[in-house]
Design an enzyme around this catalytic site. Sequence first.
Site, PDB file in Angstrom:
ATOM      1  N   ASP A  40     -15.852 -56.224 -13.649  1.00  0.00           N
ATOM      2  CA  ASP A  40     -16.410 -54.923 -13.312  1.00  0.00           C
ATOM      3  C   ASP A  40     -16.861 -54.202 -14.581  1.00  0.00           C
ATOM      4  OD1 ASP A  40     -17.200 -52.811 -11.742  1.00  0.00           O
ATOM      5  OD2 ASP A  40     -15.186 -51.992 -11.458  1.00  0.00           O
ATOM      6  N   ASN A  58     -21.765 -56.424  -2.385  1.00  0.00           N
ATOM      7  CA  ASN A  58     -22.592 -56.091  -3.543  1.00  0.00           C
ATOM      8  C   ASN A  58     -23.994 -56.681  -3.486  1.00  0.00           C
ATOM      9  OD1 ASN A  58     -20.859 -54.412  -4.837  1.00  0.00           O
ATOM     10  ND2 ASN A  58     -20.116 -55.899  -6.314  1.00  0.00           N
TER      11      ASN A  58
END
Length: 238
Positions: free
Chosen positions: A22, A70
Amino acid sequence: MRQKEFSLNPKRMPRHIAIILDGNRRWAKTRGLSANEGHRAGVHNLERIVDECKLLGIKYLTVYALSTENWRKRTKEEVRGIFDLIVEMFRRKKKEYKKGGVKVVILGNFQAFPRRVKRAIESMLSVVLDRERIKFNMALNYGGRDEIVRAVQEIIKEGIPANKVDKQTINSHLYTKGQPDPDLIIRTGGELRLSNFLLWQMSYSELYFTNTFWPAFGKRELHKAIAEYQKRQRRYGK
């Protein structure tokens, strides 16, 4: 100022490390770069971390590279850039990973990807190693709940009676079948959540969160996470 070095006990190394990657876009933003430039830096860092885990004797490395949510929600340009990086990485690393004993496994439904991406993935998966030193799992188009639903569906299709279904039955129908559960799960980028990652497998994993964005999570940061893991006493629910 000299950075602190972390002394690791080779006898207490985790067998399996899982990482939620991330912070690529935020890392890029702080440098005035595009999101895709951040993803490129993230891929280059991933290659370094795979190498370092192999040197440390880690037998399994799983990374959450692209969730189901995502890749369907981001812009077409960004997703195309991510796909380009996946194809580029696999083509560039195929021979090196074969020679170095890195076995790539995909967690998730990559059949939903464009043909050129599927071909690059299938080509990498077809590599036969003389000696496996590390299993490198990449979670692509992956979701933990989807994985469990898929496992249950397969069990039903196989006609396994309800009274014969146990934890081992479910384990054997997961993407990670035959692998140990993660000992250590790391999340970079400062967020304190698990984001639908390895929900079944992480029941007794040690969790480690860091504010460091993924492209900056290098060798020292990895050693720091492992050193923290080695301080902990694992209880497995006891």
